[in-house]
Design an enzyme around this catalytic site. Structure first.
Site, mmCIF file in Angstrom:
data_model
loop_
_atom_site.group_PDB
_atom_site.id
_atom_site.type_symbol
_atom_site.label_atom_id
_atom_site.label_comp_id
_atom_site.label_asym_id
_atom_site.label_seq_id
_atom_site.Cartn_x
_atom_site.Cartn_y
_atom_site.Cartn_z
ATOM 1 N N CYS A 177 -23.394 -91.777 36.084
ATOM 2 C CA CYS A 177 -22.328 -92.587 35.487
ATOM 3 C C CYS A 177 -22.183 -92.289 33.997
ATOM 4 O O CYS A 177 -21.659 -91.251 33.625
ATOM 5 C CB CYS A 177 -22.556 -94.071 35.765
ATOM 6 N N HIS A 203 -23.204 -94.395 41.517
ATOM 7 C CA HIS A 203 -24.536 -94.972 41.305
ATOM 8 C C HIS A 203 -25.362 -94.982 42.590
ATOM 9 O O HIS A 203 -25.378 -95.983 43.310
ATOM 10 C CB HIS A 203 -24.412 -96.407 40.798
ATOM 11 N N GLU A 210 -28.568 -95.236 42.862
ATOM 12 C CA GLU A 210 -29.704 -96.164 42.740
ATOM 13 C C GLU A 210 -29.345 -97.591 43.145
ATOM 14 O O GLU A 210 -30.207 -98.366 43.582
ATOM 15 C CB GLU A 210 -30.279 -96.123 41.319
#
Length: 326
Positions: free
Chosen positions: A136, A247, A249
């Site tokens: 990001c 993203h 994660e």
């Protein structure tokens, strides 16, 4: 002639065949350590946690690395070149996380990233394989630094937007996706598994304007809520530097409600691919700390994690005070 032949064979066996500035290494490091760049605490976070914190790392990035078999060392902002040269010589890769830092802030996230980029670039060009992954904001930082810190992001709206990846025609020729399984590829192509949470976009047109379009291989594109086509994944043409605008994660480790985070079984499988890929890259690097004692002192385990889910978009954060970063 005999000496030259021996040297040539040694290089081929140990470093593979050179491709631009990158090398395909045969070496495997089974104890990889990744440095995660910290960033300055936002005004909002300071208002919620007024304990004079100077920087932080979101815990989901740490778990993202640990889940693929790595360990983490925090990298501090606001340091000089010698600090970054030293820490990069002892770790096996760097992750630039997402966040809300300004690129023009003195001695902050972008300044540290600029120093790290140049050191890692020099390492790779000297045959020392050293990967960087930007997620990001870190993805945006990658193209920003390559563009000699000329701002080229445009305003867009991809907040809380899970998407499938729209791969470019030659994505299979990339390092990032050349070994992806058909199962994971099918998920990424067809399902809303990549979560986007960004208000800036990097586009092909803007990369061309700042003369760095030919420095990167564009691997996938997506459209924001308003139809703006942005780059969602890329890699440097010759260096092991990778950027993903989404993203991964969050799929695994973020549970704040109202953010439209993909948590399906397939979303979890897809997100693991990116962690595994980056750690495979880091395993090609042979750096290590000179002693186990120094290594132990640098690891993220030395710092407490704070539950921040009730006051921020992150479930947990490592919050650092200035005394922690000495």
């Amino acid at each position: 002639m005999l000496l030259a032949l021996i040297i040539s064979v040694f290089i081929t066996l140990n470093f593979g065949i050179a491709s631009g500035d990158c090398y395909s290494l045969s070496y495997t490091n089974n104890r990889p350590i990744i440095g995660i760049l910290s960033q300055e605490v936002s005004n909002y976070m300071n208002s919620q946690y007024p304990q004079n914190y100077s920087s932080y790392i979101v815990a989901s990035y740490v778990k993202f690395i640990e889940g693929a078999g790595g360990r983490v060392v925090p990298i501090w902002i606001g340091k000089n070149n010698s600090y970054y040269e030293d820490i990069l010589s002892k770790i096996n890769g760097v992750l630039w996380p997402g966040g809300a830092s300004y690129f023009n802030k003195n001695k902050g996230y972008a300044d540290a990233g600029y120093k790290i980029y140049n050191i890692a670039k020099s390492m790779n060009r000297n045959g020392d394989y050293f990967p960087i992954l930007g997620i990001c904001l870190g993805f945006e930082l990658l193209t920003y630094i390559e563009a000699k810190r000329v701002e080229h992001r445009i305003n867009c709206n991809s907040e809380n937007q899970p998407l499938p990846l729209e791969f470019t025609p030659d994505y299979r020729k990339s390092r990032m996706f050349n070994n992806i399984s058909l199962e994971i590829l099918d998920i990424l192509k067809k399902e809303n598994v990549t979560g986007n949470y960004h208000r800036f976009c990097v586009t092909k047109q803007e990369l061309k304007k700042v003369n760095v379009y030919n420095k990167f291989k564009i691997l996938s594109l997506n459209q924001d809520w308003n139809g703006i086509k942005f780059i969602s994944s890329l890699e440097h043409v010759t260096l092991p530097f990778y950027g993903i605008q989404f993203h991964p994660e969050k799929n695994l480790y973020e549970w704040v409600t109202g953010k439209n985070i993909p948590h399906t079984e397939n979303a979890i499988q897809a997100t693991r691919y990116f962690a595994d890929f980056f750690l495979k890259e880091a395993r090609k690097n042979g750096h290590s700390f000179p002693t186990t004692n120094e290594e132990a002192k640098k690891l993220i385990y030395n710092y407490p994690v704070t539950y921040t889910g009730s006051k921020s978009a992150y479930l947990q954060c490592y919050m650092f005070q200035k005394r922690d970063t000495v």
